[in-house]
Write an enzyme that holds these catalytic residues in place. Structure first.
Site, PDB file in Angstrom:
ATOM      1  N   TYR B  45       3.201  -0.666   3.924  1.00  0.00           N
ATOM      2  CA  TYR B  45       4.056  -0.528   2.625  1.00  0.00           C
ATOM      3  C   TYR B  45       5.462  -0.518   2.574  1.00  0.00           C
ATOM      4  O   TYR B  45       6.182   0.139   3.538  1.00  0.00           O
ATOM      5  CB  TYR B  45       3.303   0.866   2.049  1.00  0.00           C
ATOM      6  CG  TYR B  45       1.879   1.022   1.812  1.00  0.00           C
ATOM      7  CD1 TYR B  45       1.316   0.053   0.855  1.00  0.00           C
ATOM      8  CD2 TYR B  45       1.159   1.957   2.363  1.00  0.00           C
ATOM      9  CE1 TYR B  45      -0.055   0.172   0.728  1.00  0.00           C
ATOM     10  CE2 TYR B  45      -0.217   2.132   2.102  1.00  0.00           C
ATOM     11  CZ  TYR B  45      -0.918   1.097   1.366  1.00  0.00           C
ATOM     12  OH  TYR B  45      -2.065   1.049   0.977  1.00  0.00           O
ATOM     13  N   HIS B 201      -0.688   6.192  -8.850  1.00  0.00           N
ATOM     14  CA  HIS B 201      -0.580   5.888  -7.500  1.00  0.00           C
ATOM     15  C   HIS B 201      -1.219   6.734  -6.600  1.00  0.00           C
ATOM     16  O   HIS B 201      -0.981   6.796  -5.270  1.00  0.00           O
ATOM     17  CB  HIS B 201       0.777   5.395  -7.110  1.00  0.00           C
ATOM     18  CG  HIS B 201       1.192   4.060  -7.790  1.00  0.00           C
ATOM     19  ND1 HIS B 201       2.211   4.191  -8.727  1.00  0.00           N
ATOM     20  CD2 HIS B 201       0.561   2.769  -7.544  1.00  0.00           C
ATOM     21  CE1 HIS B 201       2.400   2.592  -8.750  1.00  0.00           C
ATOM     22  NE2 HIS B 201       1.518   1.950  -8.311  1.00  0.00           N
ATOM     23  N   ARG B 231       6.907  -8.788  -6.895  1.00  0.00           N
ATOM     24  CA  ARG B 231       6.235  -8.146  -5.611  1.00  0.00           C
ATOM     25  C   ARG B 231       4.999  -8.464  -5.442  1.00  0.00           C
ATOM     26  O   ARG B 231       4.170  -8.976  -6.337  1.00  0.00           O
ATOM     27  CB  ARG B 231       6.159  -6.562  -5.532  1.00  0.00           C
ATOM     28  CG  ARG B 231       5.269  -5.789  -6.319  1.00  0.00           C
ATOM     29  CD  ARG B 231       5.414  -4.454  -6.057  1.00  0.00           C
ATOM     30  NE  ARG B 231       4.892  -3.736  -4.652  1.00  0.00           N
ATOM     31  CZ  ARG B 231       3.728  -3.589  -4.218  1.00  0.00           C
ATOM     32  NH1 ARG B 231       2.735  -3.323  -5.233  1.00  0.00           N
ATOM     33  NH2 ARG B 231       3.481  -3.216  -3.181  1.00  0.00           N
ATOM     34  N   ASN B 233       1.192  -7.601  -3.586  1.00  0.00           N
ATOM     35  CA  ASN B 233       0.376  -6.521  -3.179  1.00  0.00           C
ATOM     36  C   ASN B 233      -1.133  -7.452  -2.557  1.00  0.00           C
ATOM     37  O   ASN B 233      -1.211  -8.470  -3.122  1.00  0.00           O
ATOM     38  CB  ASN B 233      -0.289  -5.539  -4.021  1.00  0.00           C
ATOM     39  CG  ASN B 233      -0.749  -4.360  -3.494  1.00  0.00           C
ATOM     40  OD1 ASN B 233      -0.901  -4.188  -2.101  1.00  0.00           O
ATOM     41  ND2 ASN B 233      -1.435  -3.502  -4.063  1.00  0.00           N
ATOM     42  N   GLU B 273      -2.313 -10.232  -5.032  1.00  0.00           N
ATOM     43  CA  GLU B 273      -1.676  -9.946  -6.339  1.00  0.00           C
ATOM     44  C   GLU B 273      -0.264 -10.296  -6.241  1.00  0.00           C
ATOM     45  O   GLU B 273       0.619  -9.625  -5.642  1.00  0.00           O
ATOM     46  CB  GLU B 273      -2.060  -8.530  -6.659  1.00  0.00           C
ATOM     47  CG  GLU B 273      -3.387  -7.847  -6.815  1.00  0.00           C
ATOM     48  CD  GLU B 273      -3.616  -6.356  -7.186  1.00  0.00           C
ATOM     49  OE1 GLU B 273      -4.741  -6.172  -7.482  1.00  0.00           O
ATOM     50  OE2 GLU B 273      -2.528  -5.772  -7.228  1.00  0.00           O
ATOM     51  N   LYS B 325      -8.015   0.078   1.325  1.00  0.00           N
ATOM     52  CA  LYS B 325      -8.301  -1.236   0.833  1.00  0.00           C
ATOM     53  C   LYS B 325      -9.598  -1.497   1.092  1.00  0.00           C
ATOM     54  O   LYS B 325     -10.144  -2.787   0.488  1.00  0.00           O
ATOM     55  CB  LYS B 325      -7.443  -2.178   1.569  1.00  0.00           C
ATOM     56  CG  LYS B 325      -5.996  -2.151   1.179  1.00  0.00           C
ATOM     57  CD  LYS B 325      -5.062  -3.214   1.742  1.00  0.00           C
ATOM     58  CE  LYS B 325      -3.720  -2.954   1.395  1.00  0.00           C
ATOM     59  NZ  LYS B 325      -2.968  -3.261  -0.078  1.00  0.00           N
TER      60      LYS B 325
END
Lengths: 205, 356
Positions: B45, B201, B231, B233, B273, B325
């Protein structure tokens, strides 16, 4: 029973402090079960106990574990003292009282998470930010959990996993919490391997 | 109240499904422009944001909102999800103005970037919107909700690929107070709507300790109108199922146990994403677009660099990330399947594919 120490958790899980007397034109107290003891401690700290009680409205209901300190609550001698048999029965009156609260009203919410969450939600609907509401946890740690699948809420959850009281799916209890719903999130534990449900553990009392 | 599609696929848009028989696949051109999210052979991350400016022609970064060959079929899939569960689109009462801001942003951008498909004519507040691929011709009054068949956010996001959420800014935080969420990686709008940035989050592991969200929030609070950022993901999805919602987890969860060495290449998808964030002009809210791209493992390994890299990233991923995930149970099978596409050669920096 003194203040509950909850284990370190994720950032959506609510945290609670200790009720402190604040100057106000009116004092609205919403409590269940052992919350009566927190109210007693609050009054003991009040610089002007008589003045505070003279402007205080208490809404009280027994806790989900059966704790009923109604006699103690009545004994405080607040301007208005009300006992509801259950939280759902309290909500209509709470809604009216909150909607008519004036500027300068102090909100004190204490007892179980289910009671505090639902009271906080009613107060927030008036536009008051949740940070302005004091909350102190006392008593039972039973949880109010929403099934993310059917949306039904199961009250007073003790076991993890547990069977949703609406759709029957076996749910594990997350610490993820919604103030809007006033509930923790329950997610199907055997979705990937139907029928493989681990033994339930009593996580909440 | 309805938005009746009269789709015109033309020779660009594909008729395909993201449910039942799962006929979705990427054309060779679509594979070549797939937004492969790993710019090195490992993953952790980070606050990986960059200005959302027009990128390499033909890439998913070229336009403000990428409209690709899957557009029409994705919009039909969204309409089906909403018919089954209207709670996937919610807007708290104070977010209507932000919805109009978003409608304007999407209409202006797509009419500018894709004049062959979208047109917008404005005469003061009398607007005329034409969406040719979906067969929509709508005259309405901007800022007058009674002139559209849905609220402004729902109206426009039923016509744009990707999920959208709208964040109100107050008390030095961002509050997710509206959203159209039907292509999500296993999170519930209905549960999270109304939460602040840290709260929604909260379930993400490791990143809080690394101060990722504190820094990201500080960055986003300074976001300026006209200077969007983006960004990546990513996660993993079995079958080309856009709608991996917690609500329907009991329906799609069992598919995670359906992988075999023979079907893994076609059933296992890397789900990327492309997230972009826009400050909105009237409401001061922040629009967050979350565009999901699905790539089958067998499609991705046609790019040798991606085959090597995906193998190394998944082989070495932190176990908590694999668990969060949701692919920990299939990680060994994925790594084994990918191993035959990793000859150990070095990979070049950056995510672009390289012909060999």
């Amino acid at each position: 029973m003194s203040k509950t120490i909850f284990p370190q958790s994720i950032k959506s899980r609510p945290v609670y402090a200790t009720l402190e007397p604040r100057p106000g034109k009116a004092h609205l107290v919403i409590a269940d079960g052992e919350g009566a003891d927190a109210l007693g401690d609050l009054l003991d700290k009040a610089p002007d106990r008589a003045g505070m009680l003279g402007a205080m409205h208490i809404l009280y209901t027994p806790g989900p574990n059966g704790t009923d300190l109604w006699a103690k609550v009545q004994g405080f001698g607040a301007a208005q003292t009300y006992r509801a048999p259950t939280i759902p029965a309290m909500l209509p009156r709470l809604s009216k009282v909150v909607s008519e609260a004036h500027m300068g009203t102090q909100f004190y919410v204490t007892g179980t998470e289910g009671l505090m969450g639902q009271a906080e939600r009613e107060i927030m609907m008036t536009g008051l930010p949740f940070g302005a509401i004091q909350k102190e946890h006392r008593g039972s740690t039973l949880r109010r959990v929403q099934c993310v699948h059917c949306k039904g809420i199961t009250e007073n959850v003790a076991l993890d996993p547990f069977a949703c009281s609406h759709c029957g799916l076996h749910l594990f209890v997350r610490d993820h919490y919604s103030r809007r719903i006033a509930a923790f999130q329950g997610v199907n534990i055997d979705a990937e391997d139907p029928g493989l449900v681990p033994a339930a553990v009593e996580r909440f009392k | 109240m309805s938005l009746d599609f009269k789709p015109d696929l033309g020779d660009f848009f594909k008729e395909e499904t993201f449910r039942d028989d799962f006929t979705f696949k990427n054309s060779p051109a679509s594979i070549a422009r797939f937004p492969f999210p790993f710019d090195r052979d490992e993953y952790m991350y980070s606050v990986n944001m960059e200005p959302h400016v027009s990128g390499r022609p033909g890439s998913v970064f070229e336009k403000t909102f990428d409209v690709d060959e899957h557009y029409v079929s994705e919009m039909i899939d969204r309409a089906k999800v909403l018919a089954e569960d209207p709670l996937r689109c919610q807007s708290l009462p104070h977010m209507t103005l932000a919805g109009w801001d978003l409608l304007e942003l999407i209409m202006d951008s797509t009419a500018r970037d894709y004049p062959q498909w979208f047109s917008l004519h404005k005469n003061a507040n009398q607007w005329h919107w034409i969406n040719r691929p979906l067969g929509i011709d709508q005259k309405f009054t901007f800022l007058d909700g009674s002139t559209l068949p849905y609220g402004p956010m729902e109206y426009i996001t039923r016509q744009m690929q990707g999920d959208f959420s709208l964040q109100d800014e107050r008390d030095g935080n961002l509050w997710m107070d509206a959203g159209m969420i039907t292509t999500q990686a296993d999170w519930s709008l209905d549960f999270d709507v109304g939460m602040n940035f840290m709260e929604w989050h909260a379930p993400v592991p490791l990143a809080h300790e690394k101060q990722v969200f504190d820094r990201a929030l500080k960055f986003l609070l300074k976001l300026q109108n006209g200077s969007p950022v983006r960004r990546f993901n990513w996660t993993m999805t079995v079958n080309p199922l856009l709608d991996t919602a917690p609500e329907t987890y009991p329906k799609w969860g069992p598919t995670k146990a359906s992988l075999t060495p023979e079907n893994l290449g076609s059933k296992q998808h890397l789900r990327v994403e492309l997230q972009a964030l826009f400050r909105l002009p009237r409401s001061n809210a922040i629009a967050f677009s979350i565009r999901a791209y699905l790539g089958k493992f067998e499609e991705l390994v046609t790019m040798p660099k991606w085959g090597r890299r995906l193998h190394r990233v998944l082989r070495d991923i932190h176990p908590e990330i694999a668990a969060y995930k949701g692919f920990a149970r299939n990680q060994p099978a994925m790594v084994e399947w990918l191993a035959k596409y990793d000859d150990g050669k070095p990979t070049s920096a950056g995510w672009w594919p390289e012909p060999e």
